[in-house]
Design a protein around this motif. Structure first.
Motif, short mmCIF file in Angstrom:
data_model
loop_
_atom_site.label_atom_id
_atom_site.label_comp_id
_atom_site.label_asym_id
_atom_site.label_seq_id
_atom_site.Cartn_x
_atom_site.Cartn_y
_atom_site.Cartn_z
N HIS A 1 3.23 4.30 -2.06
CA HIS A 1 3.26 5.09 -3.29
C HIS A 1 4.44 4.63 -4.14
O HIS A 1 5.49 4.26 -3.60
CB HIS A 1 3.43 6.57 -2.92
N ASN B 1 0.84 -1.20 0.00
CA ASN B 1 0.00 0.00 0.00
C ASN B 1 0.88 1.25 0.00
O ASN B 1 0.59 2.23 0.66
CB ASN B 1 -0.92 -0.02 1.23
N HIS C 1 -4.63 6.42 -6.16
CA HIS C 1 -4.58 5.68 -4.89
C HIS C 1 -5.96 5.60 -4.25
O HIS C 1 -6.30 4.61 -3.60
CB HIS C 1 -3.55 6.31 -3.94
#
Ligand code: SF4
Length: 329
Positions: free
Chosen positions: A42, A40, A255
């Protein structure tokens, strides 16, 4: 017995400063660097921790991931029994659950519940929901356990391990409150036993000290700090604040869409009507899913006096991960 200095890297400023310090004090040869991949993060964090830092610091970074294969096998076996019409009491014993499985829901879940290879999503599919501030099991499952297994591997190879933890009590008001007097603030060095030691060398550092350490070592911080992020790590983190969420939605809408997809997937494999959303609404049921990530993002755009999701007021104040190990910024 030689000592190996194991530094947990998150791609954040604190763990990077800790790595710089470890190298300075003990040299690269005596250090290992390890990144717990939650699934999870970036893309910029993956690039920074796994591509930029190895070059900038002249190191290699090992990657660990939580593996839920056994849990999937157990849950699938239980779902098969429920889908075949066995009562929950036969499958789970006397445990009481707020929401009940139906054979049809169990059959649908059985169809969809397979490991995805993404640790965060796999964990949520198995749990039938997302972690929350009150039940922050994500740090334990996705970081503490895989990193501990890594340290145990080094111990088993005959070394003593200093586990370097980039935790700072100054990181946030809530962390300061939690750590003051807990022992963590005075124990920058801790004997765990069995050859394992915890070392928290930047416990009293300020954020300014941390960035200065980067500068002096000629290492640039994770670029996400220049893009409005107060911390890096899960994108988003369940602990993120209102303004931070608004910024994430503005800059990195992909996201938000990924989390929305995860909410749909987790909903499809959990008990019917049980609340499933990335940001929690406390203990209140919300079968209509009115706190989906999209709804919370809309709320994050409101000012005080605008439409408020009152149960989410707690999101106003970003908090840090409660872990004393500094595994999540
Ligand atoms: S960064 Fe946040 S969401 Fe990710 S593991 Fe840590 S506490 Fe959980």
């Amino acid at each position: 017995m030689s000592i190996i200095h194991v530094v947990s890297m998150s791609g954040g400023k604190d763990s990077t400063a800790t790595a710089i310090l470890a190298i300075e004090q003990h040299g690269r040869e005596a250090c290992r660097f390890v990144f717990a991949d939650t699934g999870n993060e970036h893309a910029e964090t993956y690039r920074y921790a796994l591509e930029y830092l190895p070059i900038a610091l002249g190191i290699s970074v090992d990657v660990v991931r939580a593996d839920f294969s056994d849990e999937f096998a157990t849950k699938r076996a239980n779902l098969a029994r429920l889908a075949a019409g066995e009562p929950e009491s036969a499958v789970y014993g006397r445990r009481k659950f707020q929401y009940a499985w139906t054979p049809a829901a169990a059959a649908r879940a059985l169809d969809l519940l397979h490991p995805t290879g993404n640790p965060y999503l796999d964990m949520c599919m198995l749990k039938g929901g997302f972690p929350s501030r009150k039940r922050q099991y994500c740090t334990d499952y996705l970081k503490t356990q895989p990193l501990t297994a890594y340290a145990v591997g080094v111990l088993d190879a005959g070394h003593a391990v200093w586990s370097w933890q980039g935790v700072r009590i100054d990181e946030s008001h809530s962390r300061r409150e939690r750590l003051q007097g807990s022992g963590a603030c005075v124990k920058s060095f801790e004997v765990v036993g069995g050859g394992l030691f915890n070392y928290r060398p930047i416990l009293r550092w300020t954020a300014r000290d941390v960035f200065q350490a980067h500068e002096l070592a000629g290492v640039r911080p994770n670029p996400l700090y220049l893009q409005g992020m107060e911390r890096v790590g899960c994108m988003p983190c369940i602990n993120c604040g209102k303004a931070e969420l608004r910024e994430i939605a503005r800059r990195f809408p992909e996201h938000i869409e990924r989390i929305a997809e995860w909410e749909r997937l987790v909903s499809a494999v959990c008990r019917p009507r049980s609340p499933v959303s990335f940001f929690h609404m406390g203990t209140q049921g919300h079968a209509d899913q009115d706190s989906t990530i999209h709804a919370v993002v809309e709320w994050s755009k409101t000012t005080r006096g605008g439409r408020q999701y009152s149960l989410l007021d707690q999101l106003d104040e970003p908090t840090a991960c409660s872990s004393a190990y500094g595994l999540c910024e």
